[in-house]
Design a protein around this motif. Structure first.
Motif, PDB file in Angstrom:
ATOM      1  N   ARG A  17       0.684  -1.072   0.128  1.00  0.00           N
ATOM      2  CA  ARG A  17      -0.026   0.123  -0.029  1.00  0.00           C
ATOM      3  C   ARG A  17       1.003   1.127   0.116  1.00  0.00           C
ATOM      4  N   ALA A  18       0.333   2.304  -0.578  1.00  0.00           N
ATOM      5  CA  ALA A  18       1.012   3.647  -0.433  1.00  0.00           C
ATOM      6  C   ALA A  18       0.934   4.257   0.398  1.00  0.00           C
ATOM      7  N   THR A  19       2.191   5.223   0.845  1.00  0.00           N
ATOM      8  CA  THR A  19       1.521   6.671   2.062  1.00  0.00           C
ATOM      9  C   THR A  19       0.837   7.202   1.624  1.00  0.00           C
ATOM     10  N   LEU A  20       0.201   8.311   2.014  1.00  0.00           N
ATOM     11  CA  LEU A  20      -0.065   9.405   1.561  1.00  0.00           C
ATOM     12  C   LEU A  20       1.170  10.425   1.348  1.00  0.00           C
ATOM     13  N   ALA A  21       2.475  10.169   2.438  1.00  0.00           N
ATOM     14  CA  ALA A  21       3.557  10.856   1.911  1.00  0.00           C
ATOM     15  C   ALA A  21       4.035  10.668   0.782  1.00  0.00           C
ATOM     16  N   GLU A  22       4.330   9.303   0.108  1.00  0.00           N
ATOM     17  CA  GLU A  22       4.916   9.065  -0.706  1.00  0.00           C
ATOM     18  C   GLU A  22       3.997   9.240  -2.117  1.00  0.00           C
ATOM     19  N   ILE A  23       2.189   9.744  -1.943  1.00  0.00           N
ATOM     20  CA  ILE A  23       1.897   9.562  -2.729  1.00  0.00           C
ATOM     21  C   ILE A  23       1.814  11.397  -3.571  1.00  0.00           C
ATOM     22  N   ASN A  24       2.001  12.200  -1.676  1.00  0.00           N
ATOM     23  CA  ASN A  24       2.887  13.423  -2.022  1.00  0.00           C
ATOM     24  C   ASN A  24       3.782  14.298  -2.760  1.00  0.00           C
ATOM     25  N   ALA A  25       5.173  13.239  -2.355  1.00  0.00           N
ATOM     26  CA  ALA A  25       5.758  13.427  -2.964  1.00  0.00           C
ATOM     27  C   ALA A  25       6.274  13.397  -4.951  1.00  0.00           C
ATOM     28  N   LEU A  26       5.386  13.214  -5.187  1.00  0.00           N
ATOM     29  CA  LEU A  26       5.894  11.839  -6.644  1.00  0.00           C
ATOM     30  C   LEU A  26       3.954  13.060  -7.082  1.00  0.00           C
ATOM     31  N   ASP A  27       3.177  13.227  -6.278  1.00  0.00           N
ATOM     32  CA  ASP A  27       1.815  13.795  -7.340  1.00  0.00           C
ATOM     33  C   ASP A  27       2.072  14.888  -7.695  1.00  0.00           C
ATOM     34  N   ILE A  28       3.241  15.664  -8.346  1.00  0.00           N
ATOM     35  CA  ILE A  28       3.220  16.670  -8.849  1.00  0.00           C
ATOM     36  C   ILE A  28       2.578  17.310 -10.122  1.00  0.00           C
ATOM     37  N   ASP A  29       1.656  16.146 -10.591  1.00  0.00           N
ATOM     38  CA  ASP A  29       0.579  17.009 -12.415  1.00  0.00           C
ATOM     39  C   ASP A  29       0.105  17.672 -11.851  1.00  0.00           C
ATOM     40  N   ILE A  30      -1.012  18.846 -12.303  1.00  0.00           N
ATOM     41  CA  ILE A  30      -1.499  20.288 -11.647  1.00  0.00           C
ATOM     42  C   ILE A  30      -2.944  19.690 -13.563  1.00  0.00           C
TER      43      ILE A  30
END
Ligand code: HEC
Ligand code: HEC
Ligand SMILES: [Ca+2]
Ligand SMILES: [Ca+2]
Ligand SMILES: [Ca+2]
Ligand SMILES: [Ca+2]
Ligand SMILES: [Ca+2]
Ligand SMILES: [Ca+2]
Ligand SMILES: [Co+2]
Ligand SMILES: [Co+2]
Lengths: 169, 385, 385, 169
Positions: A17-30
């Motif tokens: 399972r991915a953590t929220l912190a992991e997702i936020n670190a990569l989720d740069i798209d707009i």
């Protein structure tokens, strides 16, 4: 080609399972609706300074093709929506303002990608919109105002209508 | 006495001193750990700042050697440590998940042979162009990996998700939006190419593979997939990989239309009068090649070429046509038809459909080679701008 | 400021200094002329004085990269200048002829994907053997060349010719006698492998290809064919490549019998409890693979594996079987059945048929892997001498 | 796979006719009936000298496996036809005497292949037949006598009877 998955388990229990912190670190798209835009702001005045320091060497400050071949493509046109056949730029070819923020933040400056702060990206984005005659020099770009910018080229875009079969499209 | 090099040579560097008039008299290097090309063969890609092109005229059959696969990167080739590699899948899914490379390799796997092609794959400015220069931005490999559906099943893709973002781990952090329907169709995440680990230039350690769709959407060095109910409108699908069609700009042109090119005889070959096997490759992003026709009289009449079996879905398909050249100047051409009934158009047909300002993406015109009286072969450039 | 290596690196030698914690922050090397493996991947053949073995356990799908194709030479790899290369065909023909390499390439061409296998391809002496060590003397390529019939037609092979001698241009001047019927069936003279010129270790610039027949008959660096009404009884078909069967010596054993091997999991892998995709390759010199069965309980019961399409004639065929390992010690096995109805035997079945002194050629027994409680995988050696 | 050759010309006119000289330069094979054997002769007496000088270093002079691992396989057995299970040699495993001549001429000595004269090859062949107890020390080997030598192992050879299908052979 596709597997017969009838006998497969509901889960293979491979991966984690991915953590929220992991997702936020990569989720740069707009997205065009602004989803993904970070806090921060900037206008063309501050943007011009940063652009001159970090971008102009490769992209120039002019609007027309110059005699020297620059490493990066021209980004500006004299008047919004004009001269599309001669030169494709943000002003006459880009359908969404959010794409400017997304692309600059992930890929530019070419030789130092991922080094700009959100305020810097908002500022440069504002400057490029201003230089393409889309917004004025004072307008602040932020998570609320950027997705609201109407791009001149938006109306030109159509989805591909090719669908296989004899007709040439 | 010791002409023999048995046990002393390493085969990856056979020195010129070993060349001999009679190889039956000199023992050669013994078996080795990794082979190498003959010192007499030097196939190379033609590289520019942003791409390099497969030497189609130097190849045989349908597989492209991995080190000759075309390249198109937007910020060079990243060096990715496979032990640190991770793929994140999140967004409109029930369970956002992270997969290591070892995880990806544990899932049920599939191999398929298909082509890749850059949608900007066409040059036409002069007579002295090789097949490599005209359309070397296409190559073919046997790919192995996991079906994207297998992973989508694992994370629980939500019914309302209709697009996903694919993001690379290179310095361009390349992104493209892809309709979820392609995942249910035949999308894969591949980690192997032509039997071995995928090469760095092709996305090591793992890339997206969308068979038949324009090269740029097959995101390399894949690090993240985000499920969404709308496209993300990234730079690569707005400013690039779109093209003027009449007064509009066509976007999300995914499938590569049917195409073919004669790779022999072609510039810079010179041929002799007599029997010539005309050879080339044909492919379509919409399915299998149904037929390739060849004309040896500048397009007046067309004859069916033989297709090399097995003809695979969305794959380079070798075609051959036996022809007796009488020594007169002529033009030879090929045109592919795919299983949807689409036949490769002329540049004029494309202009009629798209208008004079049609731009440089998704151009797949029939190309012609002029055979001169002296046997020299020249490309016939298309002028439309 | 200049973290970027844009324009300064060459991709064939990415230095360690370029390794970075975050490849999205560093522009990589630009497109190049020839690609190279990732610095993290080092597949190698295992070489002895006389042969080197393909690392089957490191490969995916069905193509063997050309530089990892197994090797077996009898006097090393000759260096042959393609411009001086000639093939002589003579003996019982109407018109003895010489063909240059360029000549061979001008004839109508054919591509086919098939395996090669040395008939001495079996080791079984200890538990710590990899698939490469057990049976790495087999590899697969897409070959391109001219059908031997095309050349036989050109020289006018006489009706009474029933055998031909194939002779190599290496320092062993390797020779084998081949029945002419194989030419009318599917023999080829090939000059290309996996899309490019054949590699030196595989017979550059041209070799005989006898699909499905023991590797040694596929004479490399081919320089001469002589048609005859009897076999020549060369050393390679009398002293070697023959084997005791009961009280006799079996000669002219051409076809490679059906065989398979599980390449994952295999020594030296260690696996975890849970879902495992058992993977391997199966092949037969008699035709297509019809079925591969897998047993996960030491041979008590067998289940059909999935075969990767397209299943080709005389070709390595990838198989896969999904299995949930419960963590208990067990043995996993695979067995191939070809389209003639032949099923890969156990070593005991081979012993029953051939006798205790059966020799080391054409052995294709079912091989078993022991999965230990700790997940370690060991080969189960066969003892019969 | 096979081409439809129906529309093919009788000849493609590719390649050229071979000359007799060209054929003779390459045509070095010897058939069991002696076809291909060159003029010349030699016996075991002369053969032993050449063997000692040019072959023994790699193949030894003994008949049994020695403690040192030699580069080449053993070539001799004490008594013709014996010990086949222990050691396969010319005496107990080779069905045709012509093969000895053919193979030595084309491939040996391993480090200088193709350097022996016909007389040398006849002599060494005679020596190896003698050392394997098949002919005596004086018997001349030449184009007439060599094909006539009866090899002990010949009767053991059978053609492959595998033919596909379910039976394991
Ligand atoms: C070292 C050279 C260099 C520098 C510095 C640089 N760029 Fe770029 N830029 C490029 C290149 C090269 C491309 C084309 C990349 C491609 O096509 O993949 C590009 C593309 C772009 C594009 C897309 C243009 C289009 O038409 O699609 C934008 C927008 C952009 N740069 C903005 C910037 C900004 C803003 C900065 C400074 C913060 C900057 N660049 C600094 C080289 C540079
Ligand atoms: C430098 C080492 C070397 C020398 C010198 C040498 N040989 Fe050999 N010989 C070998 C090797 C190695 C082989 C095995 C080759 C193979 O299997 O392809 C061999 C094989 C043979 C064989 C076949 C044996 C079999 O069981 O099939 C014969 C016969 C033979 N040699 C005869 C000779 C004669 C006669 C000479 C001298 C004129 C000679 N050799 C000199 C290394 C040598
Ligand atoms: Ca997002
Ligand atoms: Ca070698
Ligand atoms: Ca579409
Ligand atoms: Ca590159
Ligand atoms: Ca047989
Ligand atoms: Ca002959
Ligand atoms: Co592209
Ligand atoms: Co072999």
């Amino acid at each position: 080609l596709l597997q017969d998955t009838g006998s497969w388990p509901a889960s293979f229990h491979i991966g984690r399972r991915a953590t929220l912190a992991e997702i936020n670190a990569l989720d740069i798209d707009i997205r065009p609706d602004g989803k993904g835009l970070p806090p921060g702001q900037g206008n063309a005045l501050s943007g011009q300074t940063i652009y001159t320091a970090k971008c102009a060497a490769c992209h120039g400050t002019g609007t027309a093709a110059m005699n020297v071949q620059l490493p990066g493509p021209a980004l500006m046109n004299d008047s919004a929506g004009a001269n599309r056949k001669k030169l494709r730029t943000i002003g006459n070819y880009w359908p969404y303002a959010t794409t400017i923020f997304d692309y600059i933040r992930r890929s530019m400056p070419y030789n130092a990608p991922g080094t700009l702060t959100p305020d810097e990206v908002y500022s440069i984005t504002a400057y490029l919109l201003y230089a393409n005659r889309i917004i004025d020099q004072q307008t602040m770009m932020n998570a609320a105002s950027l997705p609201a910018v109407e791009m001149p080229a938006k109306k030109l875009f159509i989805a591909d209508d090719r669908q296989g079969g004899p007709e040439i499209r | 006495l010791f002409k023999s090099s048995y046990g002393r040579m390493i085969q990856t560097a056979i020195p010129e001193s070993l060349y001999t008039d009679d190889p039956t008299k000199v023992v050669g290097p013994p078996p080795g750990a990794v082979g190498a090309r003959s010192p007499f063969e030097h196939p190379v890609k033609k590289a520019s700042d942003t791409s390099s092109r497969t030497p189609l005229q130097d190849l045989y059959g349908t597989i492209t050697p991995a080190d000759l696969h075309y390249e198109r990167h937007h910020a060079g080739v990243p060096v990715i440590d496979p032990h640190k590699y991770e793929l994140l899948i999140h967004g409109m899914v029930d369970k956002p998940m992270v997969f290591t490379l070892a995880d990806l390799k544990r899932f049920p796997s599939v191999s398929r042979t298909c082509f890749l092609e850059c949608s900007g794959n066409f040059r036409s400015n002069k007579e002295t162009l090789t097949p490599q220069e005209i359309c070397g931005l296409t190559s073919q490999s046997e790919w192995t990996g996991v079906m994207l559906t297998t992973l989508f099943r694992e994370v629980g893709v939500q019914p309302r998700a209709s697009w996903f973002l694919a993001e690379g781990g290179d310095a361009a952090v390349m992104t493209r939006s892809v309709p979820v329907r392609k995942a249910w169709d035949d999308a894969m995440i591949v980690y192997a190419q032509n039997g071995e680990a995928i090469r760095p230039e092709q996305g090591y350690p793992a890339r997206l593979l969308l068979p038949g769709w324009e090269g740029n959407t097959n995101v390399k060095w894949l690090r993240r997939l985000e499920l969404s109910d709308q496209p993300f409108m990234t730079r690569e699908e707005t400013s690039r990989y779109t093209y003027p069609v009449k007064d509009r700009i066509r976007q999300f042109s995914f499938e590569m239309d049917a195409r073919s090119i004669i790779t022999f005889p072609a510039f810079p070959q010179q041929v002799e009068k007599g029997w010539i096997e005309i050879r080339g490759i044909a492919w379509s992003g919409w399915g299998k090649i149904a037929q390739v026709e060849v004309s040896t009289n500048a397009g007046k009449t067309w004859q069916p070429a033989r297709l090399q079996e097995p003809v695979l879905d969305k794959a380079h398909t070798a075609f051959r046509y036996l022809w007796q050249w009488n020594g007169e100047t002529t033009e030879i051409l090929s045109r592919a038809t795919d299983e949807t009934g689409y036949t490769q158009p002329t540049i004029q047909q494309l202009l009629n459909a798209r208008g004079a300002d049609m731009g440089g993406y998704h151009l797949n015109p029939v190309t012609a080679w002029v055979i001169q009286r002296d046997g020299k072969v020249l490309f016939r450039p298309e002028k439309w701008k």
